[in-house]
Design an enzyme around this catalytic site. Structure first.
Site, PDB file in Angstrom:
ATOM      1  N   SER A  37      14.669  -6.828 -39.690  1.00  0.00           N
ATOM      2  CA  SER A  37      14.995  -8.205 -40.090  1.00  0.00           C
ATOM      3  C   SER A  37      13.705  -8.932 -40.422  1.00  0.00           C
ATOM      4  CB  SER A  37      15.717  -8.953 -38.971  1.00  0.00           C
ATOM      5  OG  SER A  37      15.868 -10.326 -39.292  1.00  0.00           O
ATOM      6  N   TYR A  87      15.775 -12.411 -30.290  1.00  0.00           N
ATOM      7  CA  TYR A  87      16.252 -11.572 -31.404  1.00  0.00           C
ATOM      8  C   TYR A  87      15.065 -11.077 -32.226  1.00  0.00           C
ATOM      9  CZ  TYR A  87      18.565 -10.299 -35.789  1.00  0.00           C
ATOM     10  OH  TYR A  87      18.987  -9.626 -36.909  1.00  0.00           O
TER      11      TYR A  87
END
Length: 246
Positions: free
Chosen positions: A142, A155
């Site tokens: 990501s 995250y």
């Protein structure tokens, strides 16, 4: 169009979003795919669609937090198709929140799925790749691992850790047996926001996905590009972001 004829690819998190799009695209381009996820009915339906369209697809129910499930995915793939050329570590969750919310359960879940799940995949695939003499590990990371935004600290930490593991594996794989590719999308139009407990944050994330997100198929094309390269070519990292018009 790229050809993936003969490639054998196992994909985690294949019951929707990026994983589903990747399985469908790779099968269309000639790969045999093994779809892995917890939702058995969903992956069975997707695999049936692929077969009805002339592709090759099998399924394996997998919880990536369970190391034995990943070993079973690899062994199932080898038993079905004779080998495993590529493992796509795609499974991930994002129950993001501000650190001040102290959502320790959410933190643990992201560590278990996003990082430990990827490591379980590495542990399952590497011995088989070594035995075969080649193999390719692809992980969906990501852009959050490159730039940390509010509410995304844990995250982002898990995704940055996955990128670090990939870099370490690439540095160790000097004999050319194992190739690695980390693919880092920005906002993708998936159901990832559903795992967010805070309703306001969930709503804002969905709005951002709708406004700025790109389709999962865009990431699938990046996976296909990396996978179809000759064995002596390694695509180490791909960032997938929308083009912003001024």
């Amino acid at each position: 169009m790229l050809s993936l004829n003969g490639k054998i690819v196992a994909i985690t998190g294949a019951s929707g979003g990026i994983g589903e799009a990747t399985a469908r695209l790779l099968a269309q381009r000639g790969a045999a795919v093994v779809l892995a996820a917890r939702r058995s009915e969903r992956i069975d339906a997707i695999a049936q669609d692929i077969r009805e369209e002339g592709g090759r697809a099998a399924t394996c129910v997998v919880d990536v937090t369970n190391a034995e499930d990943l070993r079973r995915l690899v062994s199932t793939t080898v038993e079905r198709y004779g080998r495993i050329d590529v493992l796509v570590n795609n499974a991930g969750i994002a129950p993001i929140s501000s650190l001040a919310d102290l959502d320790t359960e959410g933190w643990s879940a992201m560590i278990d799925v996003n990082l430990r799940g990827m490591l379980n995949g590495v542990a399952a695939a590497l011995p088989v790749f070594r035995e075969q003499g080649k193999g390719h590990l692809v992980s969906i990371v990501s852009v959050a691992g490159l730039s940390v935004s509010p509410s995304m600290a844990v995250y982002a930490a898990t995704k940055n850790a996955v990128r670090t593991v990939h870099e370490g594996l690439r540095a160790e794989s000097t004999d050319g047996v194992v190739r690695t590719t980390a693919i880092s999308p920005g906002y993708i139009r998936t159901d990832l926001a559903d795992s967010m407990a805070d309703p306001d944050l969930r709503h804002r994330t969905r709005e951002n996905m709708d406004a700025m997100g790109i389709p999962p198929a865009a990431v699938a094309r990046a996976v296909a590009f990396a996978v179809e390269q000759p064995d002596d070519v390694e695509i180490g990292e791909i960032n997938v972001r929308p083009t912003v018009q001024a």
